[in-house]
Design a protein around this motif. Sequence first.
Motif, short mmCIF file in Angstrom:
data_model
loop_
_atom_site.label_atom_id
_atom_site.label_comp_id
_atom_site.label_asym_id
_atom_site.label_seq_id
_atom_site.Cartn_x
_atom_site.Cartn_y
_atom_site.Cartn_z
N ALA A 54 0.95 -1.23 0.25
CA ALA A 54 0.06 -0.07 0.08
C ALA A 54 0.86 1.17 0.10
O ALA A 54 0.74 2.17 -0.78
CB ALA A 54 -0.98 0.20 1.16
N GLY A 55 1.83 1.24 0.87
CA GLY A 55 2.72 2.37 0.92
C GLY A 55 3.63 2.77 -0.40
O GLY A 55 3.74 3.82 -0.81
N LEU A 56 3.68 1.74 -1.12
CA LEU A 56 4.51 1.90 -2.57
C LEU A 56 3.35 2.50 -3.42
O LEU A 56 3.86 3.05 -4.42
CB LEU A 56 4.94 0.46 -3.20
CG LEU A 56 5.99 -0.22 -2.33
CD1 LEU A 56 6.20 -1.63 -2.86
CD2 LEU A 56 7.31 0.56 -2.38
N THR A 57 2.19 2.14 -3.49
CA THR A 57 0.92 2.66 -4.31
C THR A 57 0.41 3.79 -4.02
O THR A 57 -0.21 4.48 -4.89
CB THR A 57 -0.04 1.52 -4.62
OG1 THR A 57 -0.48 1.18 -3.35
CG2 THR A 57 0.69 0.21 -5.01
N LEU A 58 0.64 4.46 -2.75
CA LEU A 58 -0.22 5.58 -2.27
C LEU A 58 0.26 6.85 -3.09
O LEU A 58 -0.73 7.54 -3.33
CB LEU A 58 0.51 5.94 -0.78
CG LEU A 58 -0.15 7.10 -0.03
CD1 LEU A 58 -1.70 7.14 -0.14
CD2 LEU A 58 0.22 7.10 1.11
N PRO A 59 1.48 7.07 -3.74
CA PRO A 59 1.66 8.31 -4.37
C PRO A 59 0.85 8.35 -5.42
O PRO A 59 0.52 9.62 -6.12
CB PRO A 59 3.20 8.00 -4.92
CG PRO A 59 3.97 7.31 -3.76
CD PRO A 59 2.58 6.36 -3.16
N LEU A 60 0.61 7.07 -6.41
CA LEU A 60 -0.43 7.36 -7.33
C LEU A 60 -1.75 7.96 -6.96
O LEU A 60 -2.51 8.75 -7.63
CB LEU A 60 -0.52 5.85 -7.75
CG LEU A 60 0.41 5.48 -8.52
CD1 LEU A 60 0.11 3.62 -9.07
CD2 LEU A 60 0.85 6.17 -9.93
#
Length: 407
Positions: A54-60
């Motif tokens: 989730a942390g990896l995808t949050l910027p999107l």
Amino acid sequence: MNIAFYPYWAAKTLLSLINVIYIMVITTFIYGLTGSVLSAAMFPLIQIIARIIAGLTLPLLVNRFPFSRLLISISIAKTLIMTCIAISLNHLISQLPLLLLGVIVLSFLDGWETPLLKTLTPRLVQGEDLIKANSLLSFSNQTVTIVGYAMTGFAVMNWGASQTFWAATSLSWAVLIFMIAMGSLTRNVEQPQKSAVSRNVLREGWSILWKNPSLRLITLMDIAQALAGSIWIGAVTLAFAKEALGRGEGWWGLMNSSYAAGTMLGGILALSLAKRIQKHLFASMTMGSLLCSLLTVVYGLNNLPWLALVLCILMGPVHQIRDVAQQTALQNSVPVESLTKVYATHGVLISTVMSVSIVIFGLVADQLGVRWVYLIGGALFIVSAICSLSLSRVHRNQPIGKHTKNM
């Protein structure tokens, strides 16, 4: 303190309590259902993996949706899933995969929500009030965590897992109300251009973390402390109580209670010393790390059970003051509009490090003895102190706090 901070504080405090109830109830439920310690242990592992992704995808998400809408939408989704689990918990005895699917989705949502909420602290309060806010949030989080573990254990034994989970669900609806109330406070949060390339968006947090020398040093400190923090997991402290102190589970419980008491005392102390911590931010971080190292090494070499309790109490205030100073330094080292992506990246790093370190320190305890775990932990705190000294030199000609701005 900005009046808008208080509903935010209430929401974060309730979320900490909900998390404790949720973890204990689901762990108890899975263990009672399967009778397997391994199955129950898979629950926190699933949580960690889901939060990392989730942390990896949050910027999107941050790049695509307005901040306030994103925060409220996540809270609505969490509340609805919690309600569905509460309604059907007794019927999930034969549907464990469905329960685990709910856990995965909730963990993803937590992985998105946590960095967003952390971003709000420096937006709602600035200057000396930021230290007070971080101290208050830390103190309330530690307090409800301690109280939550005690109350949840009693509630599960007397009322059952399903009724106890309903308590967490009711609290999640209260959090949702606070989140909606906060929506108006976050409508003017700056949003990045939607035209940015997805790959660049995903890299942005990592790029900021690497290129910003202050943030890079603070992250190295956090990594060293996350590694060192793994020495306090239950299995290691229990082994220390038995092997080094010659005591059993009862004394192990006393040690945990002593550390909890010290942590609560540390929260009060950090609040009362907010002005001094703000004035001596780097000194607080350096001295905190050095004292953590000293206390950890003495603890690891100690043979006296009563001294172990005293050391556990003393570690609480030291950890609290250091953590509050370090959290404030991180918030002040990054432009406010970039904090969400930085927190997401930071969370991924720390979660990954902690996952690996639990295995490493378990092997060290088995192969070299449990005392070596604490000696290595003490050395890692020295690494953190060295990083804080380097951070002080970086900011000697550029005082910290120039990056933050009001909403």
